[in-house]
Each structure stands twice: as structure tokens, then as C-alpha cells.
Scaffold this motif. Structure first.
Motif, PDB file in Angstrom:
ATOM      1  N   ALA A 104       0.813  -1.218   0.000  1.00 46.04           N
ATOM      2  CA  ALA A 104       0.000   0.000   0.000  1.00 46.04           C
ATOM      3  C   ALA A 104       0.845   1.266   0.000  1.00 46.04           C
ATOM      4  CB  ALA A 104      -0.944   0.004   1.206  1.00 46.04           C
ATOM      5  N   ASP A 105       2.023   1.213   0.629  1.00 45.48           N
ATOM      6  CA  ASP A 105       2.866   2.408   0.712  1.00 45.48           C
ATOM      7  C   ASP A 105       3.894   2.510  -0.420  1.00 45.48           C
ATOM      8  OD1 ASP A 105       4.501   0.322   1.541  1.00 45.48           O
ATOM      9  OD2 ASP A 105       5.283   1.371   3.297  1.00 45.48           O
ATOM     10  N   THR A 106       3.777   1.657  -1.441  1.00 47.80           N
ATOM     11  CA  THR A 106       4.694   1.722  -2.579  1.00 47.80           C
ATOM     12  C   THR A 106       4.555   3.078  -3.265  1.00 47.80           C
ATOM     13  OG1 THR A 106       4.569  -0.664  -2.961  1.00 47.80           O
ATOM     14  CG2 THR A 106       5.306   0.697  -4.811  1.00 47.80           C
ATOM     15  N   PRO A 107       5.663   3.807  -3.439  1.00 44.65           N
ATOM     16  CA  PRO A 107       5.582   5.074  -4.151  1.00 44.65           C
ATOM     17  C   PRO A 107       5.330   4.866  -5.645  1.00 44.65           C
ATOM     18  CG  PRO A 107       7.782   4.765  -3.198  1.00 44.65           C
ATOM     19  CD  PRO A 107       6.992   3.541  -2.918  1.00 44.65           C
ATOM     20  N   VAL A 108       4.458   5.710  -6.195  1.00 46.61           N
ATOM     21  CA  VAL A 108       4.177   5.723  -7.624  1.00 46.61           C
ATOM     22  C   VAL A 108       4.480   7.137  -8.096  1.00 46.61           C
ATOM     23  CG1 VAL A 108       2.446   5.348  -9.431  1.00 46.61           C
ATOM     24  CG2 VAL A 108       2.356   3.997  -7.311  1.00 46.61           C
ATOM     25  N   TYR A 109       5.435   7.254  -9.014  1.00 48.31           N
ATOM     26  CA  TYR A 109       5.849   8.560  -9.521  1.00 48.31           C
ATOM     27  C   TYR A 109       5.134   8.819 -10.840  1.00 48.31           C
ATOM     28  CZ  TYR A 109       9.301   8.231  -5.869  1.00 48.31           C
ATOM     29  OH  TYR A 109       9.899   8.118  -4.639  1.00 48.31           O
ATOM     30  N   LEU A 110       4.262   9.829 -10.830  1.00 51.40           N
ATOM     31  CA  LEU A 110       3.492  10.216 -11.998  1.00 51.40           C
ATOM     32  C   LEU A 110       4.221  11.362 -12.688  1.00 51.40           C
ATOM     33  CD1 LEU A 110       0.037  10.365 -10.173  1.00 51.40           C
ATOM     34  CD2 LEU A 110       1.105   8.374 -11.265  1.00 51.40           C
ATOM     35  N   THR A 111       4.249  11.363 -14.008  1.00 51.35           N
ATOM     36  CA  THR A 111       4.937  12.421 -14.741  1.00 51.35           C
ATOM     37  C   THR A 111       3.996  13.061 -15.749  1.00 51.35           C
ATOM     38  OG1 THR A 111       5.731  10.993 -16.524  1.00 51.35           O
ATOM     39  CG2 THR A 111       7.105  11.125 -14.549  1.00 51.35           C
ATOM     40  N   ASN A 112       4.477  14.128 -16.357  1.00 52.90           N
ATOM     41  CA  ASN A 112       3.731  14.762 -17.445  1.00 52.90           C
ATOM     42  C   ASN A 112       4.714  15.151 -18.551  1.00 52.90           C
ATOM     43  OD1 ASN A 112       4.952  17.218 -16.674  1.00 52.90           O
ATOM     44  ND2 ASN A 112       3.200  17.833 -15.446  1.00 52.90           N
TER      45      ASN A 112
END
Length: 135
Positions: A104-112
Motif C-alpha cells: 500500500a505504501d509503494t511510491p508511484v511517480y506520476l509524470t507529465n
């Protein structure tokens, strides 16, 4: 994760998206997953004329990790890249798969498309996740 590790992971997601198979939407997406042993597995979206047979970049990378023997405890972080004005977010199917195959605490890095990065967690992406068949 250190800033240089995040940037490296994001760059791997950005690079791989050019290999996406997107003849219908022309919307390439790349994903990169860092595992505890420092291996990075990349994935792209692969479309099909029967849209239900299409697979997203995040699931491609996660499923490849499973075939290589990784478990949810091995996932360190995920990065997702697309050429969008706003931050690209995983679809609902990918989010549910992340609930199953990541912590649940896994980081997800969103980009644009402006090379900006936003950090969220799997739990933040799916706050009321269906996570067990025992309920």
C-alpha cells in the motif's frame, strides 16, 4: 528513494514509452518498476483492435516482474510516463493490480510532458481498495 534514483526511474519509463504499440490511440505510455535487488523492469502499453485485449504499461511491467519471480515485497517504486499536460495516472484496472502486486505504501511517480514528477502511493491512488476475498 533519493532524488537521483527517482529521476533515473522516471527516465527509464520515459525512454521505454517510445516502444509502445499504439496504432489506434497514438497514446504511448511507459512504466518502470524498481525492485529491491536494483533491477528495473520496464513496460509499455500494447493495443489491439479488440480494445479489451489491450494491456497497459503498468500491468506489462508488473506481470513481467511476476514471471521473473518477484513478489509484492520486492517492489520499491513505480514510475509512469506519457506525453500529457497533466500527470498521467494509472487506469482503474492497473490500480487494482497494483493493490494486489505492491504494498500500500509503494511510491508511484506520476509524470507529465513537462518532465514534472508527482509522488503518490498505491493507497492514495486506491483509497478504498478491494484487497481481499475474505470480506
Amino acid at each position: 528513494m533519493k532524488e537521483n534514483q527517482v529521476k533515473s526511474l522516471v527516465e527509464k519509463a520515459k525512454e521505454i514509452k517510445e516502444k509502445a504499440y499504439v496504432p489506434y490511440s497514438h497514446f504511448p505510455v511507459g512504466a518502470a518498476i524498481l525492485y529491491k535487488d536494483n533491477q528495473v523492469i520496464q513496460g509499455v502499453n500494447v493495443e489491439n483492435v479488440s480494445f479489451g485485449a489491450t494491456n497497459c504499461a503498468e500491468r506489462t511491467a508488473l506481470f513481467t516482474g511476476i514471471t521473473r519471480g518477484y513478489s509484492k515485497d520486492d517492489v520499491v517504486a513505480i514510475a509512469v510516463s506519457a506525453n500529457t499536460k497533466d500527470y498521467i495516472t494509472p487506469c482503474s484496472i492497473c490500480r487494482q493490480v497494483m493493490v494486489e502486486l505492491c504494498q500500500a505504501d509503494t511510491p508511484v511517480y506520476l509524470t507529465n510532458g513537462n518532465d514534472e514528477i508527482k509522488k503518490v502511493t498505491v493507497e492514495e491512488l486506491v483509497p478504498f481498495a478491494f484487497s481481499t476475498m475474505d470480506n
